[in-house]
Design a protein around this motif. Structure first.
Motif, PDB file in Angstrom:
ATOM      1  N   ILE A   1      41.043  73.312  34.180  1.00 38.14           N
ATOM      2  CA  ILE A   1      41.566  73.069  33.078  1.00 38.14           C
ATOM      3  C   ILE A   1      42.796  73.807  32.494  1.00 38.14           C
ATOM      4  N   ILE A   2      42.298  75.247  32.538  1.00 37.44           N
ATOM      5  CA  ILE A   2      43.436  75.871  31.865  1.00 37.44           C
ATOM      6  C   ILE A   2      44.718  75.885  32.730  1.00 37.44           C
ATOM      7  N   ILE A   3      44.857  75.910  33.958  1.00 39.86           N
ATOM      8  CA  ILE A   3      45.955  75.779  34.831  1.00 39.86           C
ATOM      9  C   ILE A   3      46.661  74.370  34.520  1.00 39.86           C
ATOM     10  N   SER A   4      45.705  73.370  34.530  1.00 39.58           N
ATOM     11  CA  SER A   4      46.328  72.053  34.062  1.00 39.58           C
ATOM     12  C   SER A   4      47.090  72.209  32.789  1.00 39.58           C
ATOM     13  N   MET A   5      46.669  72.754  31.891  1.00 37.68           N
ATOM     14  CA  MET A   5      47.480  73.000  30.506  1.00 37.68           C
ATOM     15  C   MET A   5      48.440  73.640  30.729  1.00 37.68           C
ATOM     16  N   VAL A   6      48.561  74.787  31.214  1.00 38.80           N
ATOM     17  CA  VAL A   6      49.581  75.329  31.914  1.00 38.80           C
ATOM     18  C   VAL A   6      50.956  74.599  32.593  1.00 38.80           C
ATOM     19  N   TRP A   7      50.443  73.675  33.432  1.00 40.79           N
ATOM     20  CA  TRP A   7      51.462  72.693  34.260  1.00 40.79           C
ATOM     21  C   TRP A   7      51.810  71.817  33.068  1.00 40.79           C
ATOM     22  N   ALA A   8      51.206  71.287  32.089  1.00 41.69           N
ATOM     23  CA  ALA A   8      51.362  70.442  31.126  1.00 41.69           C
ATOM     24  C   ALA A   8      52.564  70.934  30.553  1.00 41.69           C
TER      25      ALA A   8
ATOM     26  N   VAL B   1      46.486  66.478  14.637  1.00 41.29           N
ATOM     27  CA  VAL B   1      47.804  66.926  14.869  1.00 41.29           C
ATOM     28  C   VAL B   1      48.336  66.414  16.232  1.00 41.29           C
ATOM     29  N   HIS B   2      47.830  67.069  17.007  1.00 44.70           N
ATOM     30  CA  HIS B   2      48.022  66.873  18.554  1.00 44.70           C
ATOM     31  C   HIS B   2      48.202  64.948  18.666  1.00 44.70           C
ATOM     32  N   PHE B   3      47.013  64.496  18.347  1.00 41.82           N
ATOM     33  CA  PHE B   3      46.969  63.100  18.597  1.00 41.82           C
ATOM     34  C   PHE B   3      48.124  62.239  18.032  1.00 41.82           C
ATOM     35  N   TRP B   4      48.301  62.600  16.673  1.00 40.28           N
ATOM     36  CA  TRP B   4      49.750  61.863  16.099  1.00 40.28           C
ATOM     37  C   TRP B   4      50.938  62.394  16.788  1.00 40.28           C
ATOM     38  N   LEU B   5      50.939  63.736  17.147  1.00 43.14           N
ATOM     39  CA  LEU B   5      52.289  64.137  17.868  1.00 43.14           C
ATOM     40  C   LEU B   5      52.442  63.255  19.162  1.00 43.14           C
TER      41      LEU B   5
ATOM     42  N   VAL C   1      51.053  60.460  20.047  1.00 45.70           N
ATOM     43  CA  VAL C   1      51.333  58.885  19.883  1.00 45.70           C
ATOM     44  C   VAL C   1      52.723  58.588  19.540  1.00 45.70           C
ATOM     45  N   ALA C   2      53.051  59.608  18.465  1.00 48.64           N
ATOM     46  CA  ALA C   2      54.466  59.214  17.956  1.00 48.64           C
ATOM     47  C   ALA C   2      55.513  59.449  19.069  1.00 48.64           C
ATOM     48  N   GLY C   3      55.236  60.660  19.653  1.00 42.38           N
ATOM     49  CA  GLY C   3      56.278  60.915  20.866  1.00 42.38           C
ATOM     50  C   GLY C   3      56.292  59.651  21.919  1.00 42.38           C
ATOM     51  N   THR C   4      55.174  59.161  22.258  1.00 43.87           N
ATOM     52  CA  THR C   4      55.100  58.233  23.358  1.00 43.87           C
ATOM     53  C   THR C   4      55.862  56.963  22.744  1.00 43.87           C
ATOM     54  N   LEU C   5      55.642  56.688  21.366  1.00 46.39           N
ATOM     55  CA  LEU C   5      56.204  55.405  21.080  1.00 46.39           C
ATOM     56  C   LEU C   5      57.778  55.537  20.991  1.00 46.39           C
ATOM     57  N   ILE C   6      58.094  56.660  20.369  1.00 43.87           N
ATOM     58  CA  ILE C   6      59.643  56.730  20.507  1.00 43.87           C
ATOM     59  C   ILE C   6      60.127  56.945  21.944  1.00 43.87           C
ATOM     60  N   TYR C   7      59.711  57.338  22.920  1.00 44.33           N
ATOM     61  CA  TYR C   7      59.976  57.480  24.098  1.00 44.33           C
ATOM     62  C   TYR C   7      60.056  56.274  24.755  1.00 44.33           C
TER      63      TYR C   7
ATOM     64  N   PHE D   1      56.126  65.167  21.879  1.00 46.08           N
ATOM     65  CA  PHE D   1      54.956  65.259  22.838  1.00 46.08           C
ATOM     66  C   PHE D   1      54.778  66.449  23.406  1.00 46.08           C
ATOM     67  N   LEU D   2      55.690  67.276  23.450  1.00 48.91           N
ATOM     68  CA  LEU D   2      55.714  68.757  24.186  1.00 48.91           C
ATOM     69  C   LEU D   2      54.834  69.588  22.955  1.00 48.91           C
ATOM     70  N   LEU D   3      55.319  69.488  21.924  1.00 48.67           N
ATOM     71  CA  LEU D   3      54.730  70.021  20.758  1.00 48.67           C
ATOM     72  C   LEU D   3      53.191  69.884  20.620  1.00 48.67           C
ATOM     73  N   GLY D   4      52.908  68.760  20.721  1.00 49.68           N
ATOM     74  CA  GLY D   4      51.343  68.179  20.643  1.00 49.68           C
ATOM     75  C   GLY D   4      50.583  69.230  21.719  1.00 49.68           C
ATOM     76  N   ALA D   5      51.366  69.144  23.154  1.00 46.77           N
ATOM     77  CA  ALA D   5      50.440  69.941  24.009  1.00 46.77           C
ATOM     78  C   ALA D   5      50.370  71.364  23.428  1.00 46.77           C
ATOM     79  N   LEU D   6      51.491  71.818  23.188  1.00 47.99           N
ATOM     80  CA  LEU D   6      51.421  73.111  22.602  1.00 47.99           C
ATOM     81  C   LEU D   6      50.392  73.523  21.404  1.00 47.99           C
ATOM     82  N   VAL D   7      50.289  72.558  20.659  1.00 42.01           N
ATOM     83  CA  VAL D   7      49.135  72.798  19.670  1.00 42.01           C
ATOM     84  C   VAL D   7      47.956  72.497  20.424  1.00 42.01           C
ATOM     85  N   GLY D   8      47.662  71.635  21.395  1.00 41.45           N
ATOM     86  CA  GLY D   8      46.519  71.596  22.037  1.00 41.45           C
ATOM     87  C   GLY D   8      45.960  72.965  22.809  1.00 41.45           C
ATOM     88  N   CYS D   9      47.178  73.487  23.520  1.00 37.05           N
ATOM     89  CA  CYS D   9      46.926  74.731  24.053  1.00 37.05           C
ATOM     90  C   CYS D   9      46.223  75.747  23.094  1.00 37.05           C
ATOM     91  N   TYR D  10      47.107  75.997  21.894  1.00 42.65           N
ATOM     92  CA  TYR D  10      46.312  76.844  20.655  1.00 42.65           C
ATOM     93  C   TYR D  10      45.027  76.521  20.545  1.00 42.65           C
TER      94      TYR D  10
END
Ligand code: HEM
Ligand code: HEM
Ligand SMILES: [Ca+2]
Ligand SMILES: [Ca+2]
Ligand SMILES: [Cu+2]
Lengths: 243, 550, 292
Positions: free
Chosen positions: B80-87, B447-451, B453-459, B508-517
């Motif tokens: 899981i940790i490696i997966s988040m690093v790749w994410a 916070v991650h969830f909304w980032l 969702v917003a990132g996905t919709l914009i994209y 979306f990337l910011l969300g993933a960083l929040v998730g890592c933290y």
């Protein structure tokens, strides 16, 4: 049906075999006949193979990921034929291991690029696309003009290609490196062999503008200039389409 | 981690590492004149580091026998940790190449930083790095729980996990150096492909061995999907990557197939990489984490059967929808199109089954962002499969193919479905694995969830717009009956959407960083008091506990 | 042996199995799924019967409709050409003057020419046809090979220094590199050429040097660029007295031109663009020139 499954899902091996069986059918039905149905690949008796320099150029095209932005497949749709030329035939990529049809057109299709622009334009464009097309978003590849082409092992490349079905002769394999040099040095003694082996119509030019040095730019431009020109099988139908 | 290995297992691991070092050395020497040698050096280096780490532990005593009473979760944690690093890496590169299409000169004149080389780093990074590691990690977790059996040994899972990541690292570093065979989603060259075959066979055997140790009479649906994922990916991988290397000292190989046969093989592979990597595998994930998190039974066992076999059968026919109107014979296109349409039924049956499972738990969906991740994933799964079936219709595809519409579809599936279900599963399992009551911060999950969702919709909206505009501009005729727009005009029209996409990706990337933290802080939280006594088990009360081996 | 229980929320029975707390309801498959499945299967069967679909060893079923993409697109392109013939015929047969005088035809020329030009020519000559370094402007300056429509049409057909057998050939010799002129002569003629277009010489050239330059020009250059330096359309030699340059009019660029020579390459479009398309492009360019 559900009862049957009720028993199946208790046997790991049964499940494994069932998955393999069920999933194999589609591929078998769709891929195997492509090798047996003759119409799949049209006949083009005069088709020539890529020269060693063009093979090298093709490998650079692959290496740099040009296929990520450029397709080499004109579909059977009116607008594509009117914009890019006759639709692509299967035979045109017969010697393409692997094919480079592409799946995204961030840049235009280049299936019929050969001869459309000059070598000098390609060189300028590849060094910095925005020098010639200011709206372009294509990356520049300035190092191609600076980097000497590694051509020593081109014979091995031709040999490997022969193993997968491209009809290179022993002579072509033997002279591969020399031919690569000769094709981009028209005044050298090596140039003659290229037209002898690959045909009079082969482009023998200093593609990067400098005959003295064989660069990756020479190879890539030589490849771009042959796109759509290994055979004229495709241009025949369009002549009638235009009338 | 290593402390759990028995002496014997440590010796085996050491033997594997030594074999790997020898392999690396052979590659280095054999490929000294090519990029193969660089990868040989990389393998050698990694193996040597491993050997040092392993020899240092050889003298440790054997672990306590009671470890066999618990599930073996260390590989899952690391996975899981490696997966988040790749994410983070993969999403970062994704956003970078998105900006490259806005500012094409961001390449610093360096070959490795150009769009064509970075693009596969992104696609492989997210699909194989992020997605693949998440699948492996969760499959270990799920198979043990749903079989009530511990993994059969402690070396194989590490071999699979690290071996797989070695493949990913070779792939990504290869692209940067220009090592690629250009087949989309199958870019790595022959030696990496061979290595993956070894890893994958071991993975399959590990899975099978665990299944055969199960104490549940029935194999749970999640495992059907994980099995299909492992098996079919193996078949696809082997067939599509058949190639003849230039020499054993060269990184370069020539594909066994050419032209039209190669195109069909490639997209049979490519489409089913989507089906069995990005779909089947993640459905396995969904089938475990969603019901557990929602605390609800699966809505319909029978629908599970219909959708599983429907997906396994229909998907394999659909690859030719990537080749509509090309030089591929039309009869294959017909089959690809019609089977893609039928495919919608099992796809929606899966999505429906997931959503109906949430009946009775909608209050949880409202309050719990983790469950909401899974809910949104199921919705996007339904949406992107509908879109896919629609785009597979030849008339539609004549417009969408080659355009950003495909990219929009990809990311509706990739961001909305694949990434969301993974984040949901990870947020669910991190506290369970590290024996916490909850994530460090529920707010940050929110916070991650909304980032996300917003990132996905914009994209996705940006790409729908640009793709359809692009497709229309290419085929619009003026009233003289000739083409109204040049290619360059369509390119210029894309710019605002490319900017929007890059901004969406950034969110979306910011969300993933929040998730890592958040994950990091959760791991660092003091373990909960009762942890040692208590099984780290999920919400479902009364879950049977692992029994000592019989 | 499985113990079935009833889910209180949906009222359905479970299958009685349980995996780590996960249970499954034995809910029957909703009718909609079957309806939907049957509908798509019916669609598939119908489509497969009508279109080429089933492989049979060395051939395949052709479908009842007998449709074939390749024939379809060829027909579509032909039909479209026939539909356009209402105006393209008149362009094909009409003289340049007549077409240029017909506003309706010129509207089609502008519409069509713009896309044709941007897709094929703009990469060299610029979207606005104003040229760029190494590529002449097509809207200003005097054309290399003559300014009448027929000359321009012929240039487009055969190209310049191209691979077409009848290509126009134009070459500016490498006077310095090939040792035809000494460095001093080159400097002198450079100054003289600068004055032709009313630019100041690079250095404070003495009257003798300018005269020497003029003499060299007369000896070496007039054969191509003409007595007055206004160029010769039959050789494709450009006018050196205007302020329009292909390769730049500053001293450095001109020096490079004289020293290394030039041989621009304009591809031939005969094999790529139909006669009508080429005529449209010619008209489009003539029109641009009139209204820059
Ligand atoms: C930060 C979020 C992301 C951004 C900004 C992003 C950006 C991009 C860009 C710019 C491309 C190239 C499109 C083109 O060539 O025009 C791309 C392609 C792709 N991305 Fe992403 N991406 C993101 C996340 C993901 C994720 C999470 C996945 C998968 C799990 C993914 C899978 C793919 C795939 C499969 C392609 C290839 C599409 C095709 O060939 O049609 N991306 N992405
Ligand atoms: C019923 C299910 C689906 C069908 C029928 C389907 C169909 C399609 C079609 C028609 C294309 C465009 C091909 C082209 O014009 O080039 C496509 C592309 C793609 N789809 Fe799907 N899709 C489905 C589900 C999904 C899902 C769930 C994902 C998950 C991420 C996904 C990922 C992709 C990717 C990555 C591509 C890009 C392939 C490329 O590189 O060109 N698809 N799909
Ligand atoms: Ca693609
Ligand atoms: Ca050269
Ligand atoms: Cu697909």
């Amino acid at each position: 049906m559900f009862g049957l499954h009720y028993r199946l899902e208790r046997k790991a091996i049964g499940l494994v075999l069932a998955i393999i069986g069920v999933s194999s059918i589609g591929g078998l039905v769709e891929i195997a006949p492509l090798f047996t149905i003759h119409q799949t690949v049209e006949d083009a008796p005069n088709m020539r193979v890529y020269t060693p320099l063009e093979v090298a150029g093709r490998n650079i095209y692959i290496r740099e990921g040009c296929y990520a932005c450029h397709s080499q497949m004109i579909r059977t749709l009116r607008d594509e034929v009117e914009r890019y030329g006759p639709y692509s035939l299967a035979v045109e990529s017969k010697y393409d291991h692997p094919m480079l049809w592409g799946s995204k057109r961030t840049g235009p299709d280049i299936a019929r690029l050969g001869g459309k622009y000059s070598d000098a334009w390609h060189v300028a464009h590849l060094i910095n696309p925005r020098d010639v097309v200011k709206e372009s978003i294509m990356p520049g590849y300035p190092w191609l003009a600076r980097t000497s082409l590694a051509s020593e092992d081109l014979g091995l490349h031709l040999k490997a290609l022969r193993r997968v079905g491209v009809p290179y002769t022993d002579e072509m394999i033997e002279h591969a490196s020399n031919d690569a040099y000769g094709q981009s040095a028209p005044d050298s003694s090596a140039a003659e062999g290229v037209t002898k082996r690959y045909g009079e119509a082969t482009n023998v030019r200093a593609f990067d503008g400098n005959a003295g040095r064989l660069t990756e730019m020479d190879a890539l431009v030589a490849y771009l200039q042959i796109l759509g020109r290994l055979t004229d099988a495709a241009t025949k139908p369009v002549a009638s389409a235009e009338k | 981690m290593i402390g759990q290995l028995t002496k014997n297992e440590r010796q085996n691991a050491l033997a594997i590492l030594i074999a790997m070092a020898v392999g690396g050395l052979v590659m280095t020497i054999g490929g000294r004149n090519s990029l193969l040698g660089v990868h040989g050096g990389l393998v050698l280096m990694i193996a040597v580091v491993g050997i040092f780490a392993m020899t240092a532990t050889l003298k440790l005593p054997d672990p306590a026998e009671d470890r066999l009473n618990a599930y073996y979760d260390d590989p899952t944690k690391v996975g899981i940790i490696i997966s988040m690093v790749w994410a983070v890496a993969g999403l970062f590169v994704g956003d970078w190449i998105a900006w490259l299409l806005v500012f094409p000169d961001l390449t610093f004149d360096a070959a490795w930083a150009s769009f064509g080389r970075l693009r596969p780093v992104h696609t492989s990074g997210v699909i194989f790095g992020f997605g693949g590691n998440a699948l492996i990690a969760t499959s270990f977790y799920v198979v043990q729980r749903t079989c009530r059996a511990r993994l059969p040994d402690q070396v194989t899972p590490w071999f699979v996990l690290f071996g797989y990541n070695l493949f990913c690292v070779i792939a990504a570093t290869g692209y940067l150096m220009g090592v690629t065979q250009s087949k989309e989603y199958a870019e790595p060259e022959w030696y990496a492909d061979l290595w993956l075959v070894v890893v994958w066979v071991v993975y399959f055997l590990l899975y099978l061995r665990t299944l055969s140790r199960r104490k549940e009479p029935h194999i749970y649906v999640a495992n059907w999907y994980y099995m299909a994922f492992i098996l079919v990916v193996a078949v696809l991988h082997i067939v599509n990557n058949l190639a003849v290397p230039v020499s054993f000292g060269s990184e370069k190989a020539y594909s066994a197939f050419s032209g039209v046969q190669d195109a069909m093989t490639q997209w049979w592979y490519g489409h089913n990489a989507v089906a069995f990597f990005l779909t089947a595998g993640f459905l396995g994930m969904l089938y475990y984490y969603l019901p557990v998190r929602a605390g609800r039974p699966i809505y319909s066992y029978r629908m599970s059967i219909i959708s599983f076999w429907g997906i396994t059968f229909f998907y394999m026919w659909a690859g030719s929808h990537h080749l509509h109107y090309t030089a591929l014979p039309q009869w294959v296109q017909t089959l690809g199109m019609t089977f893609s349409v039928m495919l919608l039924v099992p796809s929606w049956a899966s999505a429906g089954n997931a959503l109906m499972t949430l009946n009775g738990a909608w209050d949880k969906v409202r309050d719990d962002a983790t469950l909401r991740f899974m809910f949104v994933a199921a919705v996007f799964y339904g949406l992107s499969t509908f879109e896919g079936s629609f785009m597979a219709i030849r008339a539609v595809n004549s417009l969408s193919h080659y355009t950003d519409w495909t990219v929009g579809h990809v990311h509706a599936g990739a961001l909305g479905w694949v990434a969301m279900i993974t984040f949901g599963a990870i947020y669910a399992s991190v506290p369970w694995l590290w024996k916490q009551d909850r994530m460090y911060s529920a707010k940050l999950v929110e916070v991650h969830f909304w980032l996300a969702v917003a990132g996905t919709l914009i994209y996705v909206f940006a790409m729908w717009n640009s793709g359809i505009i692009q497709g229309l501009m290419w085929r619009t005729y003026n009233d003289s009956g000739t083409l109204a727009y040049s290619f360059i005009e369509s390119l210029v029209a894309m710019r605002p959407y490319y900017i929007a996409r890059a901004i969406g990706g950034l969110l979306f990337l910011l969300g993933a960083l929040v998730g890592c933290y958040n994950i990091w802080m959760t791991i660092r939280m003091a373990p909960r008091e009762s942890a040692k006594a208590d099984r780290p088990e999920p919400g479902a009360a009364g879950a049977p506990v692992l029994q000592p081996g019989e | 042996m499985a113990i079935e229980e009833r889910d209180s929320h949906t009222g359905y029975l479970t299958t009685g199995h349980e995996w780590n707390g996960i249970k499954e309801l034995n809910t029957p498959v909703p009718k909609a799924v079957y309806v939907f499945l049957i509908a798509t299967v019916v669609f598939t069967v119908a489509y497969i019967v009508l279109m080429p679909a089933i492989p049979l060893g060395v051939t395949f079923t052709k479908g009842l409709l007998g449709l074939d993409d390749r024939r379809e697109v060829t027909r579509a392109v032909e039909d479209a050409a026939a539909e356009r013939a209402v105006w393209t015929k008149r362009i094909e047969t009409g003289s340049y003057q007549d077409v240029a005088a017909d506003p309706a035809l010129m509207r089609s020329v502008r519409q069509t020419g713009r896309t044709l030009f941007t897709d094929n020519c703009a990469v060299c000559h610029g979207t606005d046809a104003k040229g760029g370094h190494g590529y002449p402007s097509l809207v200003s300056g005097s054309p290399l090979w003559g300014s009448d429509a027929d000359s321009i049409a012929e240039t487009i057909r055969v190209g310049i220094n191209a691979t077409h057998p009848k290509t126009r050939v134009g070459q500016m010799l490498a006077f310095g590199r090939d040792g035809i002129l000494q460095r001093a002569d080159v400097d002198n003629v450079l100054d003289y050429v600068l004055t032709l277009s009313g630019q100041p010489p690079v250095r404070k050239a003495t009257p003798e040097q300018l005269a020497a330059g003029k003499a060299t020009f007369a000896a070496q250059c007039v054969s191509c660029h003409g007595e007055d330096g206004k160029g010769k359309a039959d050789l494709g030699a450009p006018d050196l007295t205007d302020r329009h340059w292909i390769y730049g009019g500053d001293a450095q660029s001109i020096l490079t031109t004289i020293w290394n020579g030039r041989q621009g390459h304009m591809p031939s479009w005969e094999d790529r663009l139909s006669p009508v398309d080429r005529k449209i492009l010619t008209l489009y360019l003539m029109d641009l020139r009139k209204s820059p």
